[in-house]
Write a protein that holds these residues in place. Structure first.
Motif, PDB file in Angstrom:
ATOM      1  N   GLN A 134       0.831  -1.202   0.000  1.00 58.72           N
ATOM      2  CA  GLN A 134       0.000   0.000   0.000  1.00 58.72           C
ATOM      3  C   GLN A 134       0.870   1.260   0.000  1.00 58.72           C
ATOM      4  OE1 GLN A 134      -3.477   0.267  -0.023  1.00 58.72           O
ATOM      5  NE2 GLN A 134      -3.056   2.437  -0.283  1.00 58.72           N
ATOM      6  N   PRO A 135       0.714   2.129  -0.994  1.00 57.47           N
ATOM      7  CA  PRO A 135       1.467   3.385  -0.959  1.00 57.47           C
ATOM      8  C   PRO A 135       0.933   4.298   0.140  1.00 57.47           C
ATOM      9  CG  PRO A 135       0.084   3.275  -2.917  1.00 57.47           C
ATOM     10  CD  PRO A 135      -0.102   1.989  -2.185  1.00 57.47           C
ATOM     11  N   ARG A 136       1.833   5.074   0.739  1.00 51.20           N
ATOM     12  CA  ARG A 136       1.478   6.056   1.759  1.00 51.20           C
ATOM     13  C   ARG A 136       2.152   7.373   1.396  1.00 51.20           C
ATOM     14  NH1 ARG A 136      -2.638   3.565   4.205  1.00 51.20           N
ATOM     15  NH2 ARG A 136      -2.010   1.557   5.063  1.00 51.20           N
ATOM     16  N   VAL A 137       1.394   8.449   1.481  1.00 50.41           N
ATOM     17  CA  VAL A 137       1.909   9.775   1.183  1.00 50.41           C
ATOM     18  C   VAL A 137       1.593  10.678   2.369  1.00 50.41           C
ATOM     19  CG1 VAL A 137       1.778  11.755  -0.385  1.00 50.41           C
ATOM     20  CG2 VAL A 137       1.502   9.441  -1.285  1.00 50.41           C
ATOM     21  N   ARG A 138       2.570  11.468   2.763  1.00 52.92           N
ATOM     22  CA  ARG A 138       2.341  12.388   3.871  1.00 52.92           C
ATOM     23  C   ARG A 138       3.111  13.679   3.647  1.00 52.92           C
ATOM     24  NH1 ARG A 138       4.780   7.888   4.561  1.00 52.92           N
ATOM     25  NH2 ARG A 138       3.509   7.071   6.214  1.00 52.92           N
ATOM     26  N   PRO A 139       2.606  14.794   4.234  1.00 48.70           N
ATOM     27  CA  PRO A 139       3.295  16.073   4.087  1.00 48.70           C
ATOM     28  C   PRO A 139       4.515  16.149   4.997  1.00 48.70           C
ATOM     29  CG  PRO A 139       1.333  16.347   5.426  1.00 48.70           C
ATOM     30  CD  PRO A 139       1.338  14.916   4.950  1.00 48.70           C
ATOM     31  N   PHE A 140       5.541  16.804   4.498  1.00 43.22           N
ATOM     32  CA  PHE A 140       6.767  17.081   5.242  1.00 43.22           C
ATOM     33  C   PHE A 140       7.103  18.554   5.055  1.00 43.22           C
ATOM     34  CE2 PHE A 140       7.457  12.732   5.981  1.00 43.22           C
ATOM     35  CZ  PHE A 140       8.642  12.522   6.671  1.00 43.22           C
ATOM     36  N   GLY A 141       7.981  19.066   5.864  1.00 39.19           N
ATOM     37  CA  GLY A 141       8.419  20.443   5.712  1.00 39.19           C
ATOM     38  C   GLY A 141       9.865  20.668   6.088  1.00 39.19           C
ATOM     39  N   ALA A 142      10.530  19.660   6.646  1.00 34.76           N
ATOM     40  CA  ALA A 142      11.906  19.826   7.121  1.00 34.76           C
ATOM     41  C   ALA A 142      12.892  19.298   6.091  1.00 34.76           C
ATOM     42  CB  ALA A 142      12.088  19.099   8.453  1.00 34.76           C
ATOM     43  N   VAL A 143      13.654  20.209   5.524  1.00 37.14           N
ATOM     44  CA  VAL A 143      14.682  19.845   4.549  1.00 37.14           C
ATOM     45  C   VAL A 143      15.870  20.790   4.738  1.00 37.14           C
ATOM     46  CG1 VAL A 143      13.685  21.312   2.742  1.00 37.14           C
ATOM     47  CG2 VAL A 143      15.173  19.398   2.113  1.00 37.14           C
ATOM     48  N   LYS A 156      24.482  17.131   0.583  1.00 43.72           N
ATOM     49  CA  LYS A 156      23.383  16.181   0.413  1.00 43.72           C
ATOM     50  C   LYS A 156      22.111  16.810   0.958  1.00 43.72           C
ATOM     51  CE  LYS A 156      26.354  12.214   0.893  1.00 43.72           C
ATOM     52  NZ  LYS A 156      27.318  11.811   1.864  1.00 43.72           N
ATOM     53  N   LEU A 157      20.971  16.375   0.417  1.00 40.72           N
ATOM     54  CA  LEU A 157      19.689  16.806   0.970  1.00 40.72           C
ATOM     55  C   LEU A 157      19.350  15.922   2.157  1.00 40.72           C
ATOM     56  CD1 LEU A 157      17.447  17.440  -2.165  1.00 40.72           C
ATOM     57  CD2 LEU A 157      18.516  19.135  -0.686  1.00 40.72           C
ATOM     58  N   TYR A 158      18.901  16.550   3.228  1.00 37.29           N
ATOM     59  CA  TYR A 158      18.476  15.841   4.428  1.00 37.29           C
ATOM     60  C   TYR A 158      17.031  16.196   4.722  1.00 37.29           C
ATOM     61  CZ  TYR A 158      23.057  14.145   5.957  1.00 37.29           C
ATOM     62  OH  TYR A 158      24.243  13.466   6.068  1.00 37.29           O
ATOM     63  N   PHE A 159      16.284  15.194   5.122  1.00 36.68           N
ATOM     64  CA  PHE A 159      14.901  15.349   5.549  1.00 36.68           C
ATOM     65  C   PHE A 159      14.807  14.779   6.952  1.00 36.68           C
ATOM     66  CE2 PHE A 159      15.192  14.765   1.023  1.00 36.68           C
ATOM     67  CZ  PHE A 159      14.448  15.819   0.530  1.00 36.68           C
ATOM     68  N   ALA A 160      13.863  15.274   7.744  1.00 38.54           N
ATOM     69  CA  ALA A 160      13.795  14.833   9.138  1.00 38.54           C
ATOM     70  C   ALA A 160      12.477  14.148   9.448  1.00 38.54           C
ATOM     71  CB  ALA A 160      13.975  16.025  10.068  1.00 38.54           C
ATOM     72  N   THR A 161      12.582  13.084  10.239  1.00 38.63           N
ATOM     73  CA  THR A 161      11.422  12.445  10.835  1.00 38.63           C
ATOM     74  C   THR A 161      11.872  11.795  12.133  1.00 38.63           C
ATOM     75  OG1 THR A 161       9.510  11.016  10.470  1.00 38.63           O
ATOM     76  CG2 THR A 161      11.654  10.197   9.678  1.00 38.63           C
ATOM     77  N   ASN A 162      10.931  11.388  12.921  1.00 37.69           N
ATOM     78  CA  ASN A 162      11.217  10.726  14.190  1.00 37.69           C
ATOM     79  C   ASN A 162      11.276   9.225  13.955  1.00 37.69           C
ATOM     80  OD1 ASN A 162      10.873   9.547  16.843  1.00 37.69           O
ATOM     81  ND2 ASN A 162      10.219  11.573  17.521  1.00 37.69           N
ATOM     82  N   ASN A 163      12.195   8.549  14.627  1.00 36.12           N
ATOM     83  CA  ASN A 163      12.323   7.100  14.418  1.00 36.12           C
ATOM     84  C   ASN A 163      11.222   6.289  15.086  1.00 36.12           C
ATOM     85  OD1 ASN A 163      13.099   7.181  17.091  1.00 36.12           O
ATOM     86  ND2 ASN A 163      15.189   6.507  16.729  1.00 36.12           N
TER      87      ASN A 163
END
Length: 102
Positions: free
Chosen positions: A23-32, A38-45
């Motif tokens: 199942q594909p999942r899409v969610r909004p992000f804003g931290a880059v 290199k490009l870095y994105f953030a999320t919580n583990n």
């Protein structure tokens, strides 16, 4: 890469697509940010997006501008949980300080 970063920063809500099994999942992000070229994105583990990326690191990122210009990036997530990267992300995206600390 600078052009991609600029586009993402100018259109601060972008969408990350992952796979959750079949199942594909899409969610909004804003931290880059750009760090060590290199490009870095953030999320919580502790989030499901992190678990999905561990299981399948293939990812797509997309956003559009008010002028209907758009971007779609395809890549493979590589995890970096170093203190230096965390500090740089918190400085680059100060709003994250309300949600995260280390």
């Amino acid at each position: 890469m600078n052009e991609v970063l600029e586009f993402l920063l100018n259109n601060p809500t972008f969408y990350i697509a992952t796979m959750d099994g079949d199942q594909p999942r899409v969610r909004p992000f804003g931290a880059v940010m750009k760090y060590n070229d290199k490009l870095y994105f953030a999320t919580n583990n502790t989030k499901s997006v992190f678990e999905q990326l561990v299981a399948n690191p293939k990812v797509e990122i997309s956003t559009t501008s008010p002028e209907c210009e758009w971007i779609r990036l395809t890549g493979k997530a590589v995890f970096d949980s170093s203190t230096e990267v965390k500090s740089a992300m918190l400085e680059s995206v100060p709003s994250l300080k309300k949600m995260y600390s280390f």
